[in-house]
Structures are given as structure tokens and as C-alpha cells.
Design an enzyme around this catalytic site. Structure first.
Site, short mmCIF file in Angstrom:
data_model
loop_
_atom_site.label_atom_id
_atom_site.label_comp_id
_atom_site.label_asym_id
_atom_site.label_seq_id
_atom_site.Cartn_x
_atom_site.Cartn_y
_atom_site.Cartn_z
N SER A 46 0.82 -1.22 0.00
CA SER A 46 0.00 0.00 0.00
C SER A 46 0.86 1.26 0.00
CB SER A 46 -0.87 -0.04 1.26
OG SER A 46 -1.36 1.23 1.59
N TYR A 54 -0.57 0.00 9.93
CA TYR A 54 -0.83 -0.72 8.67
C TYR A 54 0.34 -0.55 7.70
CZ TYR A 54 -3.40 -1.50 4.20
OH TYR A 54 -3.81 -1.91 2.96
N LYS A 66 2.89 -3.44 6.35
CA LYS A 66 3.07 -3.73 4.92
C LYS A 66 4.55 -3.62 4.54
CE LYS A 66 -1.18 -4.34 3.29
NZ LYS A 66 -1.60 -5.63 2.74
N1 LIG Z 1 -8.64 -1.93 -1.69
C1 LIG Z 1 -7.66 -1.03 -1.69
O1 LIG Z 1 -7.87 0.15 -2.02
C2 LIG Z 1 -6.27 -1.44 -1.29
C3 LIG Z 1 -5.26 -0.46 -1.32
C4 LIG Z 1 -3.95 -0.82 -0.94
C5 LIG Z 1 -3.70 -2.14 -0.56
N2 LIG Z 1 -4.70 -3.05 -0.53
C6 LIG Z 1 -4.40 -4.42 -0.11
O2 LIG Z 1 -4.94 -5.33 -1.05
C7 LIG Z 1 -5.40 -6.52 -0.38
C8 LIG Z 1 -6.86 -6.77 -0.74
O3 LIG Z 1 -7.61 -5.60 -0.43
P1 LIG Z 1 -9.20 -5.65 -0.30
O4 LIG Z 1 -9.68 -4.26 -0.46
O5 LIG Z 1 -9.76 -6.74 -1.15
O6 LIG Z 1 -9.33 -6.06 1.24
P2 LIG Z 1 -10.56 -6.77 2.01
O7 LIG Z 1 -10.57 -6.21 3.39
O8 LIG Z 1 -11.81 -6.69 1.22
O9 LIG Z 1 -10.08 -8.28 2.06
C9 LIG Z 1 -9.18 -8.75 2.99
C10 LIG Z 1 -9.59 -10.16 3.36
O10 LIG Z 1 -8.66 -10.69 4.32
C11 LIG Z 1 -9.38 -11.57 5.14
N3 LIG Z 1 -8.70 -11.85 6.40
C12 LIG Z 1 -8.53 -11.01 7.44
N4 LIG Z 1 -7.91 -11.65 8.44
C13 LIG Z 1 -7.68 -12.92 8.02
C14 LIG Z 1 -7.08 -14.06 8.61
N5 LIG Z 1 -6.61 -14.03 9.88
N6 LIG Z 1 -7.00 -15.20 7.89
C15 LIG Z 1 -7.50 -15.24 6.62
N7 LIG Z 1 -8.08 -14.21 6.02
C16 LIG Z 1 -8.17 -13.05 6.71
C17 LIG Z 1 -10.72 -10.85 5.38
O11 LIG Z 1 -11.73 -11.75 5.83
C18 LIG Z 1 -10.99 -10.23 4.02
O12 LIG Z 1 -11.87 -11.05 3.26
C19 LIG Z 1 -5.17 -6.28 1.10
O13 LIG Z 1 -3.96 -6.89 1.47
C20 LIG Z 1 -5.04 -4.76 1.21
O14 LIG Z 1 -4.22 -4.39 2.30
C21 LIG Z 1 -5.98 -2.72 -0.89
#
Ligand SMILES: NC(=O)c1ccc[n+]([C@@H]2O[C@H](COP(=O)([O-])OP(=O)(O)OC[C@H]3O[C@@H](n4cnc5c(N)ncnc54)[C@H](O)[C@@H]3O)[C@@H](O)[C@H]2O)c1
Length: 346
Positions: free
Chosen positions: A135, A159, A163
Site C-alpha cells: 500500500s 498498517y 506492509k
Molecule cells: N482496496 C484497496 O484500495 C487497497 C489499497 C492498498 C492495498 N490493498 C491491499 O490489497 C489486499 C486486498 O484488499 P481488499 O480491499 O480486497 O481487502 P478486504 O478487506 O476486502 O479483504 C481482505 C480479506 O482478508 C481476510 N482476512 C482477514 N484476516 C484474516 C485471517 N486471519 N486469515 C485469513 N483471512 C483473513 C478478510 O476476511 C478479508 O476477506 C489487502 O492486502 C489490502 O491491504 C488494498
């Protein structure tokens, strides 16, 4: 006829981007026969986008912060994964509020996943391809107007710190030949459907998504439409479809020996392309797509903490390194993102 078969493990597959990724892989690589292993603490659904395709899919409900659950991901009927998309995690507000949980899930379980991958090889006896989603929250402190690949990462929150620790792991495990890894640093992906996420940036989607549905939304930046702060506060964003295409590009980059030589030797972290929008630009794009009535549904409740965190993030990046590696960038600005949301969710 399938010319290739790949087993793809996606952690966090019950989440937003993880649930969309199988469909994008199938769309962009129709000749490949995919076997998906979808893992999440919440039982992932089999994506409807796989219906009628030759790809297969199994789901695993597992808390990945418990090491004893890791083994199951590597011993499915599809065998060891060729590619891991490590996408599970606790988002920014969640990991700030529950620091121990954030460290356990975002850091410890990623290390455990890397360790498991380290001691396996693919069917071709190669290191497993490991794609980690990072991120822009890894940046903070005093930043140049345009962040370069050489800009230091000095995160100012749990966070971003978590990361960044994982980015170092991915670089080190790759240097040692344990995995073939990359960390893709995502912009804020917008607009996000569904209820607001536990991310500080959630309002960027909310001030578009809710008014599009005829509902009020709270903007935590500024005191009203005329507030100059709306112009000054910028966010680095990308559309979901473009970002998911870049997830596929990351896999293709790592499988292409010639192209992957262009990855800087000292870091396996790449900032994915995006573009800067101010809060003012977002509201203007909403006005252009849906009109003044939609904009009138935005209510302002300035939150100094949110403003401080958002202001600590970089406003703009130099995309040229990522583009040189084959990643792609949005061409149609924030209005394009709103139109994509409307087409997919309304
Ligand atoms: N969406 C964005 O804008 C964005 C931006 C930067 C980085 N990211 C990164 O991209 C990835 C996906 O993002 P997203 O928006 O789909 O996130 P999201 O929150 O929708 O999905 C994350 C998933 O991780 C699962 N999770 C949490 N704890 C867990 C555990 N202990 N064991 C197994 N699963 C677990 C949750 O149940 C959830 O379904 C993440 O790593 C996030 O940090 C996303």
C-alpha cells in the site's frame, strides 16, 4: 485447448479484490486452465465469473494467523500452488485500533506463508511465485511532490509499517531464491462497493457510492464545498479493473525471465500506476456523472485525525518505472472510475 495449467492460491479471497481476481485471470488468460485455491477467515464464495469456464476452484475457510491452518493451503487436490497472491489482511483503521491483531495477521501470517512457500517448489521445480499486495501507506514523513522508486518508505501508522515489513520479507526471500516474489503497492482502489471498509480512505468511495444510490454520505475532509482544503487534499487512486489487470501483469512479469531482469535488484517492491485526485476533483466528477442533486447529498463533518492521516500519504508518484515493467495506468480519470462502478453495481 488449454496450453497451460496453473494452480493459484489466493489468500483474502473472500475480500473485495481477492474475490474479483479469479475472474480477471480467466478473462485475460483464456488459454490457461486455472485451478484456484481460495482461502479466507470467512468462507470464500466461488466467483460467479468462473461459471462456464474450464477453470476449477476450491474454497478453504482458515484463520491464517494460526500456523496450523497453513498446511491445508499447500496440500489440496490441486497440489502445490504455482502462484500465491497474498492478499489477506486487517485494513488501516483496524490495525491501528487493534495493534496486536494487525501484527499477527498482516506480518506474522505473511511470514508464515512465505516460510511454507519457501520449502515447496512448483511442479516445474521452481520457486513459487509470491505476489504480495502492499500500500501507499508505507510512505509518510516528508515526501517529494512526486514519489520515486528511490524515495524512502517511512510509514506513520501500524498498517503501513506492517506492509513495509512484509515488503522487506518478499525482497529478502526472493534474493535468497526461496520464492520468486514481488510486492505491488496498490493505490487506493475506487469506488469500492458495499459497506464502508475499515480503511481511512473509505470516504473516497463513500462520497461517490452513497450519492449514486440516492443516500447521504459524510465527507470527513473540509467544512463545505467551498473549503480550499478540498483542492489541497489529494489521493492516489486507480480503478478496480485496471488494478486487477495489473495483478495479472505481476504474474506475467515474474514468469518472463527477460522482463523481470528490469526489476531493480535491491527491491522487489513496485508502486502500481495510478493518478492523483483531490477531494474537489472527486466531487466534480460525481457532479459531471450524476448532477448537482447527487453532490447535495454529501455532508461535511471535518475529522482532524482523518485529515492528518490522509495528508501523510503521498499525493503523486512517478509511474514510469511501473510502466516500463509492463504495468498499465487508467486513461479516463475519476469519471471513468465512477462509470465503471455504475456499470458493475447499479
Ligand atoms: N482496496 C484497496 O484500495 C487497497 C489499497 C492498498 C492495498 N490493498 C491491499 O490489497 C489486499 C486486498 O484488499 P481488499 O480491499 O480486497 O481487502 P478486504 O478487506 O476486502 O479483504 C481482505 C480479506 O482478508 C481476510 N482476512 C482477514 N484476516 C484474516 C485471517 N486471519 N486469515 C485469513 N483471512 C483473513 C478478510 O476476511 C478479508 O476477506 C489487502 O492486502 C489490502 O491491504 C488494498
Amino acid at each position: 485447448m488449454a496450453i497451460d495449467s496453473q494452480t493459484i492460491l489466493i489468500t483474502g479471497a473472500g475480500g473485495w479484490l481477492g474475490s474479483l481476481l479469479p475472474g480477471k485471470l480467466v478473462e485475460l488468460e483464456p488459454e490457461t486452465s486455472f485451478k484456484f485455491v481460495l482461502a479466507d477467515i470467512v468462507e470464500p464464495k466461488i466467483p460467479s465469473s468462473l461459471k462456464g469456464t474450464k477453470s476449477e476452484c476450491i474454497t478453504i475457510k482458515a484463520d491464517l494467523s494460526d500456523d496450523s491452518n497453513m498446511q491445508a493451503l499447500f496440500t489440496t487436490k490441486y497440489g502445490k500452488p504455482d502462484v500465491i497472491y497474498s492478499m489477506h489482511g486487517i485494513m488501516s483503521l483496524g490495525s491501528e485500533e487493534n495493534w496486536d491483531l494487525g501484527m499477527r495477521v498482516n506480518v506474522d501470517s505473511t511470514r508464515a506463508l512465505l516460510e511454507k512457500a519457501r520449502h515447496q517448489k512448483t511442479k516445474q521445480d521452481k520457486p513459487i511465485t509470491f505476489i504480495f499486495t502492499s500500500s501507499v501507506a508505507t510512505y509518510g514523513g516528508q515526501l517529494p511532490d512526486e514519489v520515486l522508486p528511490s524515495t524512502s518508505c517511512t510509514p506513520e501508522g501500524a498498517y503501513g509499517t506492517e506492509k513495509l515489513i512484509c515488503e522487506y520479507y518478499v525482497t529478502e526471500y526472493t534474493r535468497k531464491g526461496f520464492v520468486n516474489g514481488i510486492s505491488i503497492k496498490l493505490p487506493t482502489i475506487v469506488p469500492r462497493p458495499g459497506p464502508p471498509s475499515r480503511a481511512t480512505s473509505a470516504f473516497v468511495s463513500g462520497i461517490v457510492r452513497e450519492p449514486l444510490a440516492g443516500q447521504e454520505a459524510i465527507c470527513p475532509i473540509g467544512s463545505g464545498l467551498e473549503d480550499a482544503i478540498l483542492q489541497q487534499t489529494g489521493v492516489w487512486v486507480a480503478k478496480p479493473s485496471t488494478t486487477l489487470a495489473n495483478f495479472v501483469k505481476a504474474k506475467q512479469l515474474l514468469s518472463n525471465t527477460d522482463l523481470s531482469k528490469n526489476i531493480l535488484p535491491w527491491s522487489r517492491s513496485v508502486q502500481l500506476p495510478g493518478f492523483t485526485v483531490s477531494v474537489h476533483d472527486i466531487i466534480q466528477a460525481l457532479r459531471n456523472v450524476k448532477g448537482d442533486d447527487a453532490v447535495a447529498l454529501i455532508k461535511f463533518e471535518h475529522d482532524e485525525t482523518c485529515k492528518r492521516i490522509v495528508s501523510s500519504w503521498p499525493r503523486a508518484f512517478d509511474n514510469s518505472y511501473a510502466l516500463s515493467l509492463g504495468f498499465i495506468v487508467d486513461q479516463d480519470g475519476f469519471e471513468g472510475a465512477i462509470k465503471e462502478y455504475r456499470a458493475n453495481h447499479m
